[in-house]
Design a protein around this motif. Structure first.
Motif, PDB file in Angstrom:
ATOM      1  N   ILE A   1      15.372  20.249  23.439  1.00 50.27           N
ATOM      2  CA  ILE A   1      16.226  19.199  22.869  1.00 50.27           C
ATOM      3  C   ILE A   1      17.308  18.808  23.865  1.00 50.27           C
ATOM      4  O   ILE A   1      17.613  17.623  24.050  1.00 50.27           O
ATOM      5  N   ALA A   2      17.912  19.800  24.516  1.00 50.10           N
ATOM      6  CA  ALA A   2      18.943  19.509  25.516  1.00 50.10           C
ATOM      7  C   ALA A   2      18.383  18.645  26.631  1.00 50.10           C
ATOM      8  O   ALA A   2      19.037  17.696  27.100  1.00 50.10           O
ATOM      9  N   ALA A   3      17.148  18.945  27.054  1.00 45.17           N
ATOM     10  CA  ALA A   3      16.521  18.154  28.115  1.00 45.17           C
ATOM     11  C   ALA A   3      16.264  16.729  27.651  1.00 45.17           C
ATOM     12  O   ALA A   3      16.499  15.761  28.396  1.00 45.17           O
ATOM     13  N   GLU A   4      15.785  16.582  26.399  1.00 39.97           N
ATOM     14  CA  GLU A   4      15.506  15.244  25.862  1.00 39.97           C
ATOM     15  C   GLU A   4      16.781  14.404  25.773  1.00 39.97           C
ATOM     16  O   GLU A   4      16.770  13.193  26.040  1.00 39.97           O
ATOM     17  N   LEU A   5      17.881  15.044  25.390  1.00 40.35           N
ATOM     18  CA  LEU A   5      19.150  14.321  25.223  1.00 40.35           C
ATOM     19  C   LEU A   5      19.928  14.178  26.525  1.00 40.35           C
ATOM     20  O   LEU A   5      20.952  13.511  26.579  1.00 40.35           O
ATOM     21  N   GLY A   6      19.432  14.853  27.561  1.00 41.57           N
ATOM     22  CA  GLY A   6      20.129  14.759  28.844  1.00 41.57           C
ATOM     23  C   GLY A   6      21.395  15.580  28.899  1.00 41.57           C
ATOM     24  O   GLY A   6      22.303  15.306  29.680  1.00 41.57           O
ATOM     25  N   TYR A   7      21.489  16.615  28.044  1.00 42.00           N
ATOM     26  CA  TYR A   7      22.677  17.453  28.037  1.00 42.00           C
ATOM     27  C   TYR A   7      22.505  18.614  29.012  1.00 42.00           C
ATOM     28  O   TYR A   7      21.496  19.314  28.999  1.00 42.00           O
ATOM     29  N   VAL A   8      23.512  18.803  29.835  1.00 40.40           N
ATOM     30  CA  VAL A   8      23.519  19.916  30.771  1.00 40.40           C
ATOM     31  C   VAL A   8      24.773  20.723  30.516  1.00 40.40           C
ATOM     32  O   VAL A   8      25.886  20.187  30.547  1.00 40.40           O
ATOM     33  N   ALA A   9      24.609  22.007  30.237  1.00 35.03           N
ATOM     34  CA  ALA A   9      25.766  22.869  29.984  1.00 35.03           C
ATOM     35  C   ALA A   9      26.633  22.946  31.229  1.00 35.03           C
ATOM     36  O   ALA A   9      26.131  23.041  32.345  1.00 35.03           O
ATOM     37  N   SER A  10      27.936  22.879  31.038  1.00 34.71           N
ATOM     38  CA  SER A  10      28.862  22.937  32.164  1.00 34.71           C
ATOM     39  C   SER A  10      28.803  24.298  32.835  1.00 34.71           C
ATOM     40  O   SER A  10      28.852  25.326  32.181  1.00 34.71           O
ATOM     41  N   PRO A  11      28.692  24.315  34.164  1.00 30.67           N
ATOM     42  CA  PRO A  11      28.674  25.608  34.848  1.00 30.67           C
ATOM     43  C   PRO A  11      29.955  26.382  34.662  1.00 30.67           C
ATOM     44  O   PRO A  11      29.983  27.595  34.745  1.00 30.67           O
ATOM     45  N   SER A  12      31.065  25.659  34.373  1.00 27.72           N
ATOM     46  CA  SER A  12      32.332  26.359  34.178  1.00 27.72           C
ATOM     47  C   SER A  12      32.311  27.189  32.919  1.00 27.72           C
ATOM     48  O   SER A  12      32.999  28.194  32.803  1.00 27.72           O
ATOM     49  N   ALA A  13      31.486  26.762  31.900  1.00 30.09           N
ATOM     50  CA  ALA A  13      31.423  27.521  30.658  1.00 30.09           C
ATOM     51  C   ALA A  13      30.807  28.889  30.908  1.00 30.09           C
ATOM     52  O   ALA A  13      31.306  29.910  30.447  1.00 30.09           O
ATOM     53  N   ALA A  14      29.684  28.926  31.659  1.00 32.06           N
ATOM     54  CA  ALA A  14      29.020  30.197  31.902  1.00 32.06           C
ATOM     55  C   ALA A  14      29.864  31.126  32.756  1.00 32.06           C
ATOM     56  O   ALA A  14      29.699  32.337  32.706  1.00 32.06           O
ATOM     57  N   ALA A  15      30.773  30.522  33.537  1.00 32.00           N
ATOM     58  CA  ALA A  15      31.558  31.357  34.448  1.00 32.00           C
ATOM     59  C   ALA A  15      32.848  31.869  33.825  1.00 32.00           C
ATOM     60  O   ALA A  15      33.582  32.615  34.442  1.00 32.00           O
ATOM     61  N   LEU A  16      33.145  31.446  32.578  1.00 29.93           N
ATOM     62  CA  LEU A  16      34.395  31.867  31.969  1.00 29.93           C
ATOM     63  C   LEU A  16      34.397  33.379  31.758  1.00 29.93           C
ATOM     64  O   LEU A  16      33.406  33.967  31.346  1.00 29.93           O
ATOM     65  N   PRO A  17      35.526  34.018  32.022  1.00 29.31           N
ATOM     66  CA  PRO A  17      35.586  35.460  31.825  1.00 29.31           C
ATOM     67  C   PRO A  17      35.495  35.830  30.354  1.00 29.31           C
ATOM     68  O   PRO A  17      35.827  35.025  29.486  1.00 29.31           O
ATOM     69  N   THR A  18      35.049  37.047  30.091  1.00 30.48           N
ATOM     70  CA  THR A  18      34.948  37.485  28.711  1.00 30.48           C
ATOM     71  C   THR A  18      36.310  37.938  28.208  1.00 30.48           C
ATOM     72  O   THR A  18      37.278  37.992  28.952  1.00 30.48           O
ATOM     73  N   GLY A  19      36.374  38.324  26.920  1.00 29.32           N
ATOM     74  CA  GLY A  19      37.619  38.785  26.339  1.00 29.32           C
ATOM     75  C   GLY A  19      38.518  37.653  25.911  1.00 29.32           C
ATOM     76  O   GLY A  19      39.710  37.870  25.666  1.00 29.32           O
ATOM     77  N   ARG A  20      37.995  36.455  25.812  1.00 27.77           N
ATOM     78  CA  ARG A  20      38.786  35.307  25.381  1.00 27.77           C
ATOM     79  C   ARG A  20      38.733  35.139  23.869  1.00 27.77           C
ATOM     80  O   ARG A  20      37.843  35.657  23.199  1.00 27.77           O
ATOM     81  N   THR A  21      39.679  34.361  23.348  1.00 27.50           N
ATOM     82  CA  THR A  21      39.655  34.044  21.918  1.00 27.50           C
ATOM     83  C   THR A  21      38.674  32.934  21.610  1.00 27.50           C
ATOM     84  O   THR A  21      38.258  32.762  20.470  1.00 27.50           O
ATOM     85  N   GLY A  22      38.346  32.118  22.634  1.00 25.53           N
ATOM     86  CA  GLY A  22      37.462  30.983  22.416  1.00 25.53           C
ATOM     87  C   GLY A  22      38.149  29.810  21.760  1.00 25.53           C
ATOM     88  O   GLY A  22      37.490  28.956  21.169  1.00 25.53           O
ATOM     89  N   ALA A  23      39.488  29.743  21.843  1.00 26.26           N
ATOM     90  CA  ALA A  23      40.235  28.652  21.209  1.00 26.26           C
ATOM     91  C   ALA A  23      41.302  28.117  22.155  1.00 26.26           C
ATOM     92  O   ALA A  23      41.855  28.849  22.976  1.00 26.26           O
TER      93      ALA A  23
END
Length: 343
Positions: free
Chosen positions: A42-64
């Protein structure tokens, strides 16, 4: 403007949550192989590419991320900034927590309770909110990225427009059409936050008038908060003062819309009797035929959010840079040359 496909669109098509899409595209556990493959297709069909910065975010965050506004969330400008920011933040798996300071003392203390905020959010985005030196110091002590949309705050990065130049652009347009009796509607005498937008736009207005030999008339300046209702009251005040300007520069499109409505109620024709210019290019400004100095408010929110994400990814708060977004005069049917008769 080209619409951007976001993680929300992928989640809606797949019938799963945004968090599930984020986990699937980042290769995290907790998603079945079948669901992961469906989401990728679905992501490919819609042309959505996840931001590389998202995958690189450190863990232990609140996510907000906190978005703080000086007024309640009914204001168009603040909603538009938040929409732009949320588009980027949601695409990177972040929630947005909104705070407003409409009840100044109580809410301001709560928002700047840094111990509380540190537990709730990873970063803060402040919209058109001047800060005291003590508040800036408290924000730095949080050790969280901070971004300001609107005023320049010493020690913090910001995204803004040049509000003095906005005032000049609007007034130069009216002066170029031959207007000299130009009213200004904007500013809040009860402002407790030092909101800088209207004063700066009024500075630009006054500069241009003086450049053509016109001293700004205090009788032609009326206060107006950034609402349609304030625009109605502003024109009513001009009418009560028995002044009849040929043009009006309103500090926002909402003020302009209210003033136009009230002017017509008094039999004043727009633009034959009164030319009107606003600021923002509000989503409804085209419907009023409103000439306006346009700013891309949602882009400002996206830029601010992207800067915060980069700071979170790198673990570095970033330089205190000031990004000035360009503005543009959009001429519609609410302005015309002074003294021009109706065709």
């Amino acid at each position: 403007m080209v619409e951007m496909t976001g993680i929300v669109d992928v989640a809606a098509r797949a019938g799963v949550s945004v968090a599930t899409v984020s986990r699937a595209l980042r290769g995290l556990p907790g998603v079945s192989d079948a669901t992961r493959e469906q989401i990728r297709q679905i992501a490919a069909e819609l042309g959505y590419v996840a931001s590389p910065s998202a995958a690189a975010l450190p863990t232990g965050r609140t996510g907000a991320v906190a978005v703080v506004s000086p007024v309640a969330t009914t204001g168009w400008y603040f909603n538009a900034v938040c929409e732009g920011a949320q588009e980027v933040l949601a695409a990177n798996g972040f929630d947005v927590l909104r705070y407003d300071l409409s009840e100044v003392e109580t809410n301001r203390r709560r928002v700047f309770d840094t111990q509380l905020l540190r537990k709730r959010v990873d970063a803060l985005l402040l919209t058109s909110l001047p800060l005291t030196p003590e508040e800036v110091e408290a924000l730095h002590a949080m050790n969280r990225p901070v971004m300001v949309v609107g005023p320049i705050v010493s020690g913090l990065p910001s995204v803004r427009i040049d509000d003095v130049e906005v005032g000049r652009m609007a007034t130069e347009h009216l002066v170029g059409l031959g207007h000299r009796e130009i009213a200004f509607a904007g500013g809040d005498p009860d402002d407790q936050l030092g909101f800088p937008v209207s004063p700066d736009r009024r500075i630009g207005y006054a500069e241009v008038l003086r450049e053509v030999g016109v001293e700004p008339d205090p009788a032609l300046t009326v206060p107006a908060k950034f609402t349609v209702e304030a625009g109605v009251a502003a024109f009513a005040e001009l009418w009560a003062r028995d002044v009849r300007p040929t043009a009006l520069f309103a500090a926002s499109d909402e003020v302009a819309m209210g003033a136009m409505h009230e002017a017509r109620r008094h039999g004043v024709r727009i633009p034959e009797d009164l030319s009107v210019v606003g600021v923002d290019d509000h989503d409804m400004s085209w419907l009023f035929g409103l000439t306006t100095v346009a700013q891309d408010v949602r882009a400002e929110g996206r830029i601010a959010a992207g800067t915060l994400l980069e700071a979170l990814r790198s673990g570095i708060a970033g330089e205190t840079t000031v990004t000035t977004v360009p503005t543009e005069l959009i001429v519609r049917s609410s302005t015309r040359p002074a003294g021009q008769s109706a065709s």
